[in-house]
Design an enzyme around this catalytic site. Structure first.
Site, mmCIF file in Angstrom:
data_model
loop_
_atom_site.group_PDB
_atom_site.id
_atom_site.type_symbol
_atom_site.label_atom_id
_atom_site.label_comp_id
_atom_site.label_asym_id
_atom_site.label_seq_id
_atom_site.Cartn_x
_atom_site.Cartn_y
_atom_site.Cartn_z
ATOM 1 N N HIS A 14 0.845 -1.184 0.000
ATOM 2 C CA HIS A 14 0.000 0.000 0.000
ATOM 3 C C HIS A 14 0.889 1.246 0.000
ATOM 4 C CE1 HIS A 14 -0.254 0.631 4.705
ATOM 5 N NE2 HIS A 14 0.959 0.349 4.321
ATOM 6 N N CYS A 33 5.935 6.401 4.237
ATOM 7 C CA CYS A 33 4.777 5.640 3.757
ATOM 8 C C CYS A 33 4.116 6.291 2.546
ATOM 9 C CB CYS A 33 3.743 5.482 4.869
ATOM 10 S SG CYS A 33 4.382 4.596 6.289
ATOM 11 N N HIS A 39 4.954 0.411 -0.702
ATOM 12 C CA HIS A 39 5.793 -0.474 0.116
ATOM 13 C C HIS A 39 4.835 -1.538 0.659
ATOM 14 C CE1 HIS A 39 3.964 2.147 3.102
ATOM 15 N NE2 HIS A 39 4.186 1.194 3.976
ATOM 16 N N HIS A 41 3.942 -5.063 3.598
ATOM 17 C CA HIS A 41 4.092 -5.697 4.908
ATOM 18 C C HIS A 41 3.633 -7.150 4.846
ATOM 19 C CE1 HIS A 41 4.764 -1.832 6.883
ATOM 20 N NE2 HIS A 41 3.689 -1.345 6.310
ATOM 21 N N ASP A 79 -4.324 -10.862 0.058
ATOM 22 C CA ASP A 79 -2.985 -11.456 -0.054
ATOM 23 C C ASP A 79 -2.372 -11.181 -1.424
ATOM 24 O OD1 ASP A 79 -0.771 -12.914 0.774
ATOM 25 O OD2 ASP A 79 -1.523 -14.744 -0.156
ATOM 26 N N HIS A 80 -1.143 -10.696 -1.380
ATOM 27 C CA HIS A 80 -0.409 -10.348 -2.598
ATOM 28 C C HIS A 80 -1.194 -9.333 -3.434
ATOM 29 C CE1 HIS A 80 2.136 -13.654 -1.355
ATOM 30 N NE2 HIS A 80 3.033 -13.250 -2.223
ATOM 31 N N GLU A 124 0.847 -5.070 11.850
ATOM 32 C CA GLU A 124 1.486 -4.519 10.646
ATOM 33 C C GLU A 124 2.989 -4.772 10.656
ATOM 34 O OE1 GLU A 124 0.185 -0.455 9.709
ATOM 35 O OE2 GLU A 124 2.284 0.035 9.326
#
Lengths: 137, 137, 137, 137, 137, 137
Positions: A14, A33, A39, A41, A79-80, A124
């Site tokens: 995100h 950010c 970037h 997580h 996811d991904h 996170e």
């Protein structure tokens, strides 16, 4: 009442960037950010439900069934994925952990039977996590 | 010889996508990692050096000094960055953990004094990590 | 309401020793913790705040800002310090995790804006931690 | 009020199998956990008590004393035991984590002095845990 | 050479009991692990392979492919199983972590292509693990 | 050959301070670790031995026996101790993790039978650890 918690995880990308702010203000508020190229997580998500153990099974909820709900409602969506670009719910609101946790509550809550959703916890990094207990708390 | 290991961490985004392959082949080989919009990870990086403890200080290396090298050479380059778009070294080679670990070795190795670089370990998720011990091993 | 938690850490030394008790009574009550030469821990401290996410930023609190408060109010006072000898607040009360957690609340609480302090959690070892939720709970 | 939590652990075996159901129904409900030959876990148990720190000692409870209670009341009964065959309390009720947590409450609660039992948390795997806060919650 | 490690996990039960020894000698040697009714663990298994990253993919091995091998060769055989009763390989040799690690090597090694098996690490509890590097080491 | 590792832990205090240096030089080299009043850590110590599993027991070493050696040789000497003031071996050499690991090797090695000491690993914080493999490596 017993509380049961199940963990699943997903890897997302995100950026925290508000389009109607200047790049400078974005960096001032969101720091690194705000990088326009995103970037990401490894997110851990913990869903806690509460209820009375079934006298036959001894379960508040079958943890395997809860896992299936979480994989379908949370992992498949996030996811991904790039929250900003791939997830419709975060097109117009910031994909912060706070807002993602609230959204996960909305996705999961309708699918629980025989127990109540108590908490969505979203980790996170090892240093930051959020918890959401629903609208009333 | 004593081995000292220091951990730092960074959050990055990447995708595994080979431009001269078809989208289908990319998905076949890289699965969800081929998502064109990127995904990301919380990476832990462990740098291990070896040497004889200094008789005065008892240190193989001052861990605070090693931390500074790692922050400057690794974290500043990769934290909150998109490996594909923001890091020149991964423009033409895949930003897999394997290749990132090799690159970290190249960044860190020239800055160590009085000890030798032994290992770069890069943890991508709690289930996957890579280690690189240099060209000779 | 969403709850956001941030972790920081510090390494401190202390002893549990009551000057107006005999050495024997100190050992009887505090065991090995009464060693007059001190011992120490890697403390993890988790501060939890609660509030409504800001509609613009999606943040209950900027986690980076919370980190700065925690580093200034907690880490600078306690990191690499001897609680008994270096920290005025523990000259006359025992520097147990319980009392340290209460003191951390007092240090952090006045500096929060736009959200409320909910919990201070202090992890002394992997086997022992304390939580303080303020005077009302 | 300060809350103090102490962890202990034990390794147990169990199966989830209801004798008055058919083998097929047991597998349908309990999946792999119905294997007649048992399987096992490394259980972590966290007991949380609450109280006011003693003005002399700074303790809600002496963590060493709590550890002794937990070892005597929990670990001696469950460590390296088969819940179905070795623990009378689970002869007639399912030895699920839910029911084990409730039972641990019953074993520990009568032995606490000067503080109240707040929570029993039982961690079955890194992905599943339960919490019990007593009958009133 | 880069080393890549993948983790999977399984929950098993076993006892350490030598049939041709007296019960007393079994308890003397194996302690609580000799309980005839079995006990169990959450085992983590880490498989490490080594090789040169493929110039196209940047992979030593596709971690997803390695995961599939591990699930088929290790997890299906050992998860929710009783090593003594359900796993033929441990009918006549002790199902200690040492012997399980050696056996896992034999199961996994023939299925690796384009890289070499380097290590099988089996984590029995947070305090005990074993590593096996093949016959030559 | 199979390698078995056992963990124990202890909480110690130390300072890094060289008496024949000025206070300024001590701070320059050792930073906050030079605080004259000491600081401390929760140390984890991992001892790895190697050998062939005994055909009868399946053990390289009985992990319970190794634990007893570690508790007697390491934990009793270092737990809740001030390395500078309470441990004779660190009166004249710095009690850095490097030197403590070397000393632990000397304490443990003579007590092992039927297997060889391979490694002493000492974890000072989640970010720093050292390993010692004996004089030859």
């Amino acid at each position: 009442m017993v509380y049961l918690t199940r963990r699943e995880y997903f890897n997302g990308a995100h950026k925290l960037y508000k389009a109607d702010w200047s790049p400078e203000k974005n960096v001032e508020v969101f720091g690194k950010c705000a990088n326009k190229h995103f970037h990401g997580h490894n997110f851990d998500v913990f869903v806690t439900v509460k209820g009375n153990p079934d006298p036959d099974t001894g379960f508040v909820i079958n943890a395997h069934a809860l896992s299936k709900i979480m994989k379908r409602e949370i992992v498949e969506r996030l996811d991904h994925k790039n929250f900003n670009l791939d997830v419709p719910e975060f097109k117009n609101i910031m994909g912060t952990s706070e807002n993602v946790a609230i959204q996960i509550w909305k996705w999961v809550e309708p699918h629980l039977e025989g127990c109540q959703l108590h908490c969505v916890k979203l980790v996170e990094t090892e240093n930051i996590y959020v918890e959401y207990f629903g609208e009333e708390k």
